[in-house]
Design an enzyme around this catalytic site. Structure first.
Site, PDB file in Angstrom:
ATOM      1  N   GLY A 147       0.815  -1.215   0.000  1.00 18.31           N
ATOM      2  CA  GLY A 147       0.000   0.000   0.000  1.00 18.31           C
ATOM      3  C   GLY A 147       0.842   1.256   0.000  1.00 18.31           C
ATOM      4  CG  ASP A 187      -0.557   8.696   4.267  1.00 20.37           C
ATOM      5  OD1 ASP A 187       0.016   7.577   4.247  1.00 20.37           O
ATOM      6  OD2 ASP A 187      -0.419   9.511   5.202  1.00 20.37           O
ATOM      7  N   GLY A 188      -0.143   6.186   1.639  1.00 19.63           N
ATOM      8  CA  GLY A 188       1.012   5.687   0.906  1.00 19.63           C
ATOM      9  C   GLY A 188       2.348   6.145   1.468  1.00 19.63           C
ATOM     10  NE  ARG A 221      10.716  -4.088   3.659  1.00 23.38           N
ATOM     11  CZ  ARG A 221       9.452  -4.161   4.094  1.00 23.38           C
ATOM     12  NH1 ARG A 221       9.179  -3.917   5.358  1.00 23.38           N
ATOM     13  NH2 ARG A 221       8.477  -4.442   3.258  1.00 23.38           N
ATOM     14  CG  ASP A 243      -0.206  -8.752   6.107  1.00 22.17           C
ATOM     15  OD1 ASP A 243      -0.763  -9.296   7.076  1.00 22.17           O
ATOM     16  OD2 ASP A 243       0.007  -7.530   6.044  1.00 22.17           O
ATOM     17  CG  ASN A 244       3.292  -7.734   8.673  1.00 17.36           C
ATOM     18  OD1 ASN A 244       3.350  -7.213   7.560  1.00 17.36           O
ATOM     19  ND2 ASN A 244       2.691  -7.155   9.695  1.00 17.36           N
ATOM     20  CG  ASP A 270       6.008  -4.923   7.369  1.00 17.94           C
ATOM     21  OD1 ASP A 270       6.752  -4.012   6.978  1.00 17.94           O
ATOM     22  OD2 ASP A 270       4.829  -5.042   6.988  1.00 17.94           O
TER      23      ASP A 270
HETATM   24  P1  AMP Z   1       1.434  -3.156   8.143  1.00 20.71           P
HETATM   25  O1  AMP Z   1       0.558  -3.084   9.345  1.00 20.71           O
HETATM   26  O2  AMP Z   1       2.482  -2.105   8.070  1.00 20.71           O
HETATM   27  O3  AMP Z   1       1.977  -4.508   7.932  1.00 20.71           O
HETATM   28  O4  AMP Z   1       0.466  -2.843   6.877  1.00 20.71           O
HETATM   29  C1  AMP Z   1      -0.676  -3.573   6.548  1.00 20.71           C
HETATM   30  C2  AMP Z   1      -1.193  -3.148   5.211  1.00 20.71           C
HETATM   31  O5  AMP Z   1      -1.529  -1.762   5.223  1.00 20.71           O
HETATM   32  C3  AMP Z   1      -0.229  -3.314   4.060  1.00 20.71           C
HETATM   33  O6  AMP Z   1      -0.987  -3.654   2.920  1.00 20.71           O
HETATM   34  C4  AMP Z   1       0.383  -1.943   3.931  1.00 20.71           C
HETATM   35  O7  AMP Z   1       0.889  -1.693   2.668  1.00 20.71           O
HETATM   36  C5  AMP Z   1      -0.807  -1.061   4.233  1.00 20.71           C
HETATM   37  N1  AMP Z   1      -0.443   0.248   4.766  1.00 20.71           N
HETATM   38  C6  AMP Z   1       0.102   0.528   5.975  1.00 20.71           C
HETATM   39  N2  AMP Z   1       0.283   1.855   6.115  1.00 20.71           N
HETATM   40  C7  AMP Z   1      -0.136   2.429   4.967  1.00 20.71           C
HETATM   41  C8  AMP Z   1      -0.218   3.773   4.496  1.00 20.71           C
HETATM   42  N3  AMP Z   1       0.191   4.794   5.229  1.00 20.71           N
HETATM   43  N4  AMP Z   1      -0.709   3.966   3.257  1.00 20.71           N
HETATM   44  C9  AMP Z   1      -1.130   2.941   2.503  1.00 20.71           C
HETATM   45  N5  AMP Z   1      -1.109   1.672   2.899  1.00 20.71           N
HETATM   46  C10 AMP Z   1      -0.614   1.408   4.111  1.00 20.71           C
HETATM   47 MG    MG Z   2       3.065  -5.264   6.570  1.00 21.31          MG
END
Ligand code: AMP
Ligand code: MG
Length: 484
Positions: A89, A122-123, A173, A251-252, A261
């Site tokens: 994301g 917000d990416g 990364r 997914d992690n 992650d």
């Molecule tokens: P995470 O909790 O970091 O493992 O993220 C879980 C999911 O949310 C993954 O698909 C990430 O790419 C997405 N994600 C986390 N933070 C953001 C963000 N700020 N903008 C877009 N996608 C996000």
């Molecule tokens: Mg993740």
């Protein structure tokens, strides 16, 4: 940099189109290179005398020839609930390179802007979380635990809304692979058996080449067994060093068994078996003492995804390796930490009783084992002084000394070996926080200094004693959220 010093590949693009979306990074402004990992760059096969050369790539303003950024599609179980909407994301796989030693490296720019899988995000990534990921991946590497790595960190001036307004940053990364358990879940639950088989063979070809020539059934069984065993060993490594991941969603979980992650992670200060480092994890699903079980749960999610391409009984047999591998590896890690080279049937009881004591008396996990590693050279005070009730320490030490009598190694030899497995320096949350506070003021020198210390966590570093101290009261049990 028109000519690249390493061999460029982008094998991920060989997967079916549904596994990714092409996305151009969204540029950041006011970008600065704030940390560059020269040693890692060398290992990857390149050298840069001027890290600023990489700033524009890190800021999403430029791509090198051969970079073809894609957001990877995956799904996964988050806190036990299947989420079909996941995928990169905010991170993009730019390309893969192969170093002079033949090692592959995925380059993944985290914080590069929105993708089709951003959902409401917000990416972006913020400076705080990017520093935390950089520090911890390098700390884990220093500890000898498989992990993704941090190549460089670029800060930017763009504001990013989290609980407060923070500033954006990106992390380059790198890892041998960014393929997650969740990739297989996506393939199985949305694409079908052919996609699962293609992904599986892709992973074997790139990361398990020793299995390539085996007949199909055996190849897949051996592969899944290895994935299960690597996962079990990784989590045993975490438990032994007191690491809490915090968000063990499927997914992690990296398919190659790397720590993957870094979000609200923590290393234990005072030992607390049920420690929950992620304050959004109210039920404690990912508490420290639940990690071994969750590792198996994640392997089971992966197993479900393999059902269409492997025999169910074979899958079940592979999964059984989890518990035996975990138990054996964890036992060995703890024996090493205690300096016990001989085997005794009562050792597991000693290990579990030690954990109970550390838990009940809130003993600093790292200082305890480091103290034990110097027992005969420095005396018992560093261990005893961790206890309010010294009689508890004395009783335990007496039992330990008795057990040591079964050992044949000399004290100094044993303690030398113990100091190679019981770190003096770990990345305590408060140390990370201090580095972040300075960085927010524009001072990245403390980050560099801490990274240098964490590179050699087992060595005595007389000028860096302050990093080995117990945390101040404000620095214990810090609230770390997922909002990164
Ligand atoms: P995470 O909790 O970091 O493992 O993220 C879980 C999911 O949310 C993954 O698909 C990430 O790419 C997405 N994600 C986390 N933070 C953001 C963000 N700020 N903008 C877009 N996608 C996000
Ligand atoms: Mg993740």
């Amino acid at each position: 940099m028109s000519e690249s010093p390493f061999h460029i590949e982008h094998r991920y693009l060989e997967l079916p189109r549904s596994f990714y979306s092409r996305v151009t990074p969204a540029p950041l402004s006011g970008a600065h290179m704030v940390c560059f990992n020269h040693a890692l760059a060398r290992q990857m096969g390149f050298h840069t005398s001027n890290p600023d050369d990489w700033t524009s790539v890190g800021a999403g303003q430029a791509l090198l020839e051969g970079m073809d950024p894609v957001a990877m599609k995956y799904t996964g179980h988050q806190f036990g609930v299947y989420n079909p909407e996941l995928g990169d994301g905010r991170g993009l796989l730019l390309w893969e390179t192969v170093g002079p030693d033949g090692r592959r490296w995925d380059w993944h720019l985290k914080g590069a802007g929105q993708t089709p899988y951003s959902r409401f995000g917000d990416g972006r990534a913020v400076l705080r979380s990017t520093i935390r990921e950089y520090l911890c991946s390098e700390a884990m590497h220093g500890l000898g635990i498989p992990t993704t790595r941090a190549l460089f960190l670029v800060s930017a001036s763009d504001p990013v809304r989290r609980e407060t307004i923070e500033s954006a940053a990106t992390l380059m990364r790198v890892a041998r692979s960014h393929i997650r358990f969740g990739h297989f879940e996506f393939a199985a639950h949305h694409e079908g058996p052919e996609a699962v088989a293609t992904l599986l063979e892709h992973v074997i070809a790139l990361h398990f080449p020793h299995l390539i020539d085996l007949p199909e059934d055996e190849r897949r069984q051996r592969w899944f067994t290895e994935v299960v065993e690597r996962t079990a060993r990784l989590i045993a490594d975490w438990q032994a060093v007191g690491f809490c991941h915090g968000v063990m969603n499927s997914d992690n979980m990296a398919i190659i068994g790397d720590t993957f992650d870094y979000g609200p992670y923590a290393f234990l200060d005072d030992f607390d078996a049920g420690y929950i480092c992620n304050h959004t994890d109210q039920g404690g699903r990912y508490a420290y003492n639940r990690q071994p079980r969750i590792g198996l749960t994640n392997c089971q999610y992966l197993a479900s995804a393999l059902l269409t391409v492997m025999d169910e009984d074979d899958i079940r047999r592979c999964l059984r390796h989890y518990e035996t591998t975990y138990n054996e590896h964890f036992r060995q890690r703890m024996m090493d930490k205690l300096g016990l080279a001989e085997r005794d049937d009562a050792d597991m009881t000693l290990i579990m009783d030690t954990f109970s004591m550390l838990h009940e008396h809130h003993i600093d996990y790292t200082l305890f084992f480091r103290g034990l590693s110097n027992l005969h050279s420095h005396g018992t005070a560093p261990v005893r002084d961790l206890f309010v009730d010294r009689s508890v320490a004395d009783e335990w030490l007496e039992r330990y000394e008795q057990r040591l009598q079964q050992e044949t190694r000399a004290h100094d030899e044993r303690e030398h070996a113990m100091r190679r497995v019981n770190p003096k320096y770990i990345l305590r949350n408060y140390l990370a926080q201090q580095v972040i506070d300075s960085a927010k003021e524009g001072d990245f020198a403390p980050m560099e200094e801490l990274l240098k210390v964490l590179e050699r966590p087992f060595d005595e570093q007389p000028d860096s004693e302050k990093y080995a101290a117990a945390p101040p009261d404000w620095g214990k049990r810090m609230d770390i959220s997922c909002s990164s």
